[in-house]
Design a protein around this motif. Structure first.
Motif, PDB file in Angstrom:
ATOM      1  N   LYS A  29      -7.406 -24.458 -22.110  1.00  0.00           N
ATOM      2  CA  LYS A  29      -8.113 -23.998 -23.097  1.00  0.00           C
ATOM      3  C   LYS A  29      -8.950 -24.907 -23.808  1.00  0.00           C
ATOM      4  O   LYS A  29     -10.020 -24.794 -24.047  1.00  0.00           O
ATOM      5  CB  LYS A  29      -7.136 -23.669 -24.224  1.00  0.00           C
ATOM      6  CG  LYS A  29      -6.465 -22.216 -24.290  1.00  0.00           C
ATOM      7  CD  LYS A  29      -5.410 -22.079 -25.465  1.00  0.00           C
ATOM      8  CE  LYS A  29      -4.544 -20.622 -25.103  1.00  0.00           C
ATOM      9  NZ  LYS A  29      -3.728 -20.301 -26.123  1.00  0.00           N
TER      10      LYS A  29
ATOM     11  N   SER B 277     -13.208 -24.700 -25.086  1.00  0.00           N
ATOM     12  CA  SER B 277     -13.620 -25.476 -26.246  1.00  0.00           C
ATOM     13  C   SER B 277     -15.039 -25.564 -26.507  1.00  0.00           C
ATOM     14  O   SER B 277     -15.649 -25.542 -27.333  1.00  0.00           O
ATOM     15  CB  SER B 277     -12.853 -26.904 -26.637  1.00  0.00           C
ATOM     16  OG  SER B 277     -13.099 -27.352 -27.798  1.00  0.00           O
ATOM     17  N   TRP B 278     -15.710 -26.155 -25.397  1.00  0.00           N
ATOM     18  CA  TRP B 278     -17.322 -26.277 -25.381  1.00  0.00           C
ATOM     19  C   TRP B 278     -17.602 -25.651 -24.455  1.00  0.00           C
ATOM     20  O   TRP B 278     -17.545 -25.193 -23.277  1.00  0.00           O
ATOM     21  CB  TRP B 278     -17.535 -27.958 -24.927  1.00  0.00           C
ATOM     22  CG  TRP B 278     -17.200 -28.949 -25.891  1.00  0.00           C
ATOM     23  CD1 TRP B 278     -15.814 -29.041 -26.149  1.00  0.00           C
ATOM     24  CD2 TRP B 278     -17.846 -29.792 -26.528  1.00  0.00           C
ATOM     25  NE1 TRP B 278     -15.885 -30.423 -27.033  1.00  0.00           N
ATOM     26  CE2 TRP B 278     -17.133 -30.621 -27.247  1.00  0.00           C
ATOM     27  CE3 TRP B 278     -19.333 -29.901 -26.644  1.00  0.00           C
ATOM     28  CZ2 TRP B 278     -17.663 -31.602 -27.997  1.00  0.00           C
ATOM     29  CZ3 TRP B 278     -19.979 -31.044 -27.306  1.00  0.00           C
ATOM     30  CH2 TRP B 278     -18.973 -31.837 -28.080  1.00  0.00           C
ATOM     31  N   GLU B 279     -18.869 -24.580 -24.877  1.00  0.00           N
ATOM     32  CA  GLU B 279     -19.602 -23.789 -23.873  1.00  0.00           C
ATOM     33  C   GLU B 279     -20.425 -24.664 -23.228  1.00  0.00           C
ATOM     34  O   GLU B 279     -20.845 -25.642 -23.449  1.00  0.00           O
ATOM     35  CB  GLU B 279     -20.642 -22.771 -25.102  1.00  0.00           C
ATOM     36  CG  GLU B 279     -19.603 -21.750 -25.701  1.00  0.00           C
ATOM     37  CD  GLU B 279     -20.426 -20.849 -26.203  1.00  0.00           C
ATOM     38  OE1 GLU B 279     -21.373 -20.048 -25.918  1.00  0.00           O
ATOM     39  OE2 GLU B 279     -19.967 -20.316 -27.487  1.00  0.00           O
TER      40      GLU B 279
ATOM     41  N   ALA C 167     -23.431 -26.132 -24.831  1.00  0.00           N
ATOM     42  CA  ALA C 167     -23.331 -26.762 -26.306  1.00  0.00           C
ATOM     43  C   ALA C 167     -24.154 -27.957 -26.476  1.00  0.00           C
ATOM     44  O   ALA C 167     -24.442 -28.309 -27.426  1.00  0.00           O
ATOM     45  CB  ALA C 167     -22.001 -26.786 -26.498  1.00  0.00           C
TER      46      ALA C 167
ATOM     47  N   SER D 211     -22.204 -24.204 -33.197  1.00  0.00           N
ATOM     48  CA  SER D 211     -21.816 -22.977 -33.118  1.00  0.00           C
ATOM     49  C   SER D 211     -20.957 -22.549 -31.772  1.00  0.00           C
ATOM     50  O   SER D 211     -20.607 -21.726 -31.302  1.00  0.00           O
ATOM     51  CB  SER D 211     -22.833 -21.942 -33.562  1.00  0.00           C
ATOM     52  OG  SER D 211     -24.013 -22.050 -32.240  1.00  0.00           O
ATOM     53  N   LYS D 212     -21.439 -23.753 -30.831  1.00  0.00           N
ATOM     54  CA  LYS D 212     -20.682 -23.337 -29.531  1.00  0.00           C
ATOM     55  C   LYS D 212     -19.705 -24.353 -28.971  1.00  0.00           C
ATOM     56  O   LYS D 212     -19.348 -24.398 -27.893  1.00  0.00           O
ATOM     57  CB  LYS D 212     -21.985 -23.703 -28.156  1.00  0.00           C
ATOM     58  CG  LYS D 212     -23.204 -22.568 -28.481  1.00  0.00           C
ATOM     59  CD  LYS D 212     -24.243 -22.524 -27.519  1.00  0.00           C
ATOM     60  CE  LYS D 212     -25.458 -21.479 -27.862  1.00  0.00           C
ATOM     61  NZ  LYS D 212     -26.268 -21.473 -26.568  1.00  0.00           N
TER      62      LYS D 212
ATOM     63  N   HIS E 196     -15.843 -24.645 -29.803  1.00  0.00           N
ATOM     64  CA  HIS E 196     -14.670 -24.048 -30.657  1.00  0.00           C
ATOM     65  C   HIS E 196     -13.508 -24.523 -30.763  1.00  0.00           C
ATOM     66  O   HIS E 196     -12.975 -25.378 -29.981  1.00  0.00           O
ATOM     67  CB  HIS E 196     -14.571 -22.656 -29.577  1.00  0.00           C
ATOM     68  CG  HIS E 196     -15.876 -21.776 -29.361  1.00  0.00           C
ATOM     69  ND1 HIS E 196     -16.562 -21.069 -30.324  1.00  0.00           N
ATOM     70  CD2 HIS E 196     -16.739 -22.155 -28.313  1.00  0.00           C
ATOM     71  CE1 HIS E 196     -17.548 -20.908 -29.655  1.00  0.00           C
ATOM     72  NE2 HIS E 196     -17.837 -20.884 -28.623  1.00  0.00           N
ATOM     73  N   ARG E 197     -13.040 -24.331 -31.982  1.00  0.00           N
ATOM     74  CA  ARG E 197     -11.621 -24.850 -32.184  1.00  0.00           C
ATOM     75  C   ARG E 197     -10.433 -24.046 -31.400  1.00  0.00           C
ATOM     76  O   ARG E 197     -10.532 -22.950 -31.259  1.00  0.00           O
ATOM     77  CB  ARG E 197     -11.255 -24.588 -33.694  1.00  0.00           C
ATOM     78  CG  ARG E 197      -9.807 -25.070 -34.202  1.00  0.00           C
ATOM     79  CD  ARG E 197      -9.715 -25.069 -35.735  1.00  0.00           C
ATOM     80  NE  ARG E 197     -10.836 -25.872 -36.274  1.00  0.00           N
ATOM     81  CZ  ARG E 197     -10.570 -27.428 -36.425  1.00  0.00           C
ATOM     82  NH1 ARG E 197      -9.474 -27.726 -36.314  1.00  0.00           N
ATOM     83  NH2 ARG E 197     -11.626 -27.984 -36.972  1.00  0.00           N
ATOM     84  N   ILE E 198      -9.417 -24.918 -30.647  1.00  0.00           N
ATOM     85  CA  ILE E 198      -8.365 -24.272 -29.949  1.00  0.00           C
ATOM     86  C   ILE E 198      -7.235 -24.118 -30.897  1.00  0.00           C
ATOM     87  O   ILE E 198      -6.834 -24.944 -31.415  1.00  0.00           O
ATOM     88  CB  ILE E 198      -8.365 -24.989 -28.614  1.00  0.00           C
ATOM     89  CG1 ILE E 198      -9.384 -25.360 -27.993  1.00  0.00           C
ATOM     90  CG2 ILE E 198      -7.058 -24.485 -27.920  1.00  0.00           C
ATOM     91  CD1 ILE E 198     -10.080 -23.729 -27.490  1.00  0.00           C
TER      92      ILE E 198
ATOM     93  N   ILE F  73     -10.451 -29.251 -31.584  1.00  0.00           N
ATOM     94  CA  ILE F  73     -11.662 -28.979 -30.710  1.00  0.00           C
ATOM     95  C   ILE F  73     -11.257 -30.120 -29.701  1.00  0.00           C
ATOM     96  O   ILE F  73     -10.624 -31.140 -29.974  1.00  0.00           O
ATOM     97  CB  ILE F  73     -12.886 -29.018 -31.217  1.00  0.00           C
ATOM     98  CG1 ILE F  73     -13.284 -30.375 -31.584  1.00  0.00           C
ATOM     99  CG2 ILE F  73     -13.132 -28.168 -32.280  1.00  0.00           C
ATOM    100  CD1 ILE F  73     -14.686 -30.839 -32.025  1.00  0.00           C
TER     101      ILE F  73
ATOM    102  N   HIS G 211     -15.793 -18.746 -22.077  1.00  0.00           N
ATOM    103  CA  HIS G 211     -16.449 -17.949 -22.905  1.00  0.00           C
ATOM    104  C   HIS G 211     -17.283 -16.932 -22.265  1.00  0.00           C
ATOM    105  O   HIS G 211     -17.537 -17.345 -20.969  1.00  0.00           O
ATOM    106  CB  HIS G 211     -17.344 -18.557 -23.838  1.00  0.00           C
ATOM    107  CG  HIS G 211     -16.546 -19.243 -25.108  1.00  0.00           C
ATOM    108  ND1 HIS G 211     -16.126 -18.574 -26.129  1.00  0.00           N
ATOM    109  CD2 HIS G 211     -16.138 -20.371 -24.878  1.00  0.00           C
ATOM    110  CE1 HIS G 211     -15.548 -19.316 -27.096  1.00  0.00           C
ATOM    111  NE2 HIS G 211     -15.388 -20.377 -26.225  1.00  0.00           N
TER     112      HIS G 211
END
Length: 459
Positions: free
Chosen positions: A170, A175-177, A180, A194-195, A197-199, A211, A454
């Motif tokens: 994860k 976490s990072w697209e 990003a 916005s790209k 993400h918090r796990i 993150i 993602h």
């Protein structure tokens, strides 16, 4: 198409590794394990031989099963002392361009959040040449060092490991697209929040809300190695591993283990070709048969019996100080490593080992076969081993280092290359690309890590 032979060098940040007593040989330099020049010279020798990687073993804890004491391990430098392996990698990466680094880290004692960052950092610093050998441990001394009375039960350790893998996947993959990171100097924006993400993970064994601290590295998830071939270990390998390291004294033992992991992988929907099998082997070379045999005999004269017994006791969870050397080794059920004991008790029903025979076998290079001879003879033996076991590569242990690896680079590699069984040059790209030639630095869509990416991102 003839299968290419892959080579990993097998070493550890300690004295002698799996050849107890060989540090006393004048050719061996492992007494300098705690100084960088030794490791830089080893890395350069391996790259000259176009080795796929350096596989760094590690163990947390001391070998104190023998005589219920660490004394034998300390006297013989039986993987004691042992320094941290990850810190060697950036220095060796700086003097090489292609050599991969598979490093052992015990997840039982490594919180996943800082560990994920450490591996991402190594992947950045090596330009994507790092792999992780996933282990759960086998020494009670390591558990005591971490504040526990004893290690967790064998199969339970793998259940915990499954959740650990989910969590680091994860972090690494989700976490990072992919887009990003902008590095936009004109607008002064480094990353698009916005790209990133918090796990949030709340499981049976781990809880995390964060993150990933590292931006995406070349491979994101490092190449995944695994070295357990117990039934539960095989299940874990089939689920997660890209490279499986196995040890055993004969093709009769290794072949069925290779087939079992490939079959399990297919059952769960993974392509068995996406799991490379490496078996351990020690190679002693000479320009003539007489020279090779003389070298081997010279090496054997340096074996430390007590040191070998200390290693065996730790690997198998059996105190061999209570055994006579001519006593037969019988199977017992415990929470140490299952494979080492199975190798000499159950894996080959046609052979029963005495303690003395096990000492003589593991004294040079550990639990794998020792192949001795000229480059031509050793190449013949390796080709036969590949045919009999269906392995993809060798994890090459040593009697003396870096000398034995230099012999392989200078004598055996030219012979294997001439036969078309070994690469004439390194492939380009990350370690994963060099090993699998997929054209992608990322894990495939069949791997369980991919489900945490993602939508529309990945590979």
């Amino acid at each position: 198409m003839t299968k290419q032979i892959r080579l990993n060098a097998f070493a550890m940040n300690c004295v002698a590794h799996q050849s107890p007593g060989l540090w006393t040989h004048p050719r061996d330099r492992t007494l300098d394990y705690n100084r960088l020049p030794y490791w830089l010279d080893l890395a350069k020798a391996l790259e000259r031989g176009r080795f796929d990687g350096l596989f760094l073993a590690d163990v947390l804890g001391v070998y104190d099963v023998f005589g219920n004491s660490p004394d034998a391990a300390l006297r013989n430098a039986a993987q004691t002392p042992a320094n941290e392996p990850l810190m060697l990698i950036p220095a060796m990466a700086a003097v090489t361009q292609n050599l991969g680094f598979g490093v052992t880290s015990n997840l039982s004692f490594e919180p996943p959040y800082p560990f994920a960052r450490r591996m991402s950092t190594l992947d950045h610093l090596t330009d994507g040449r790092v792999g992780w050998n996933v282990v759960t441990g086998y020494l009670d001394s390591a558990a005591r060092g971490a504040g526990k009375d004893r290690q967790t039960a064998h199969d339970d350790r793998y259940d915990i490991a499954d959740e650990y893998m989910e969590l680091v996947y994860k972090l690494w993959e989700g976490s990072w697209e992919d887009d990003a990171v902008l590095r936009d100097r004109a607008r002064g924006i480094f990353a698009d929040p916005s790209k990133v993400h918090r796990i949030v993970h709340e499981g049976t064994n781990y809880k995390l809300n964060a993150i990933h601290l590292s931006e995406p590295s070349p491979q994101r998830t490092p190449v995944l190695y695994q070295a357990g071939t117990s039934p539960r270990g095989r299940k874990f390998a089939a689920q997660h591993a890209e490279c499986v390291f196995m040890s055993g004294p004969s093709a009769k033992i290794i072949g069925p283990r290779v087939a079992a992991i490939r079959a399990l992988a297919q059952e769960i929907g993974r392509n068995p070709a996406e799991i490379l099998m490496f078996s351990m082997m020690t190679i002693i070379l000479g320009r003539t048969e007489a020279e090779a045999k003389a070298k081997y005999a010279d090496y054997r004269a340096h074996i430390a019996t007590e040191g070998a017994l200390a290693l065996m006791s730790g690997w198998m969870g059996v105190d061999f100080s209570t055994y006579d050397l001519d006593q037969k080794v019988r199977h017992v059920q415990n929470d140490a490593g299952r494979t080492a004991l199975d190798n000499v008790t159950r894996a080959d029903p046609d052979r029963v080992w005495t303690v003395r025979e096990v000492v003589e076998h593991v004294g040079i290079g550990g639990a794998g076969p020792v192949v001795v001879g000229t480059p031509e003879k050793v190449a013949d033996d390796i080709e036969a081993w590949f045919e009999q076991t269906d392995v993809d590569g060798l994890n090459v242990a040593f009697a003396t280092s870096p000398g034995d690896f230099e012999d392989i680079a200078d004598m055996l590699v030219p012979e294997l290359t001439k036969r078309g069984r070994y690469k004439s040059e390194y492939a380009k790209g990350t370690l994963r690309e060099k090993l699998f030639g997929t054209g992608s630095a990322r894990l495939t869509e069949q791997h369980p890590a991919s489900r945490y990416r993602h939508a529309g991102k990945g590979g």
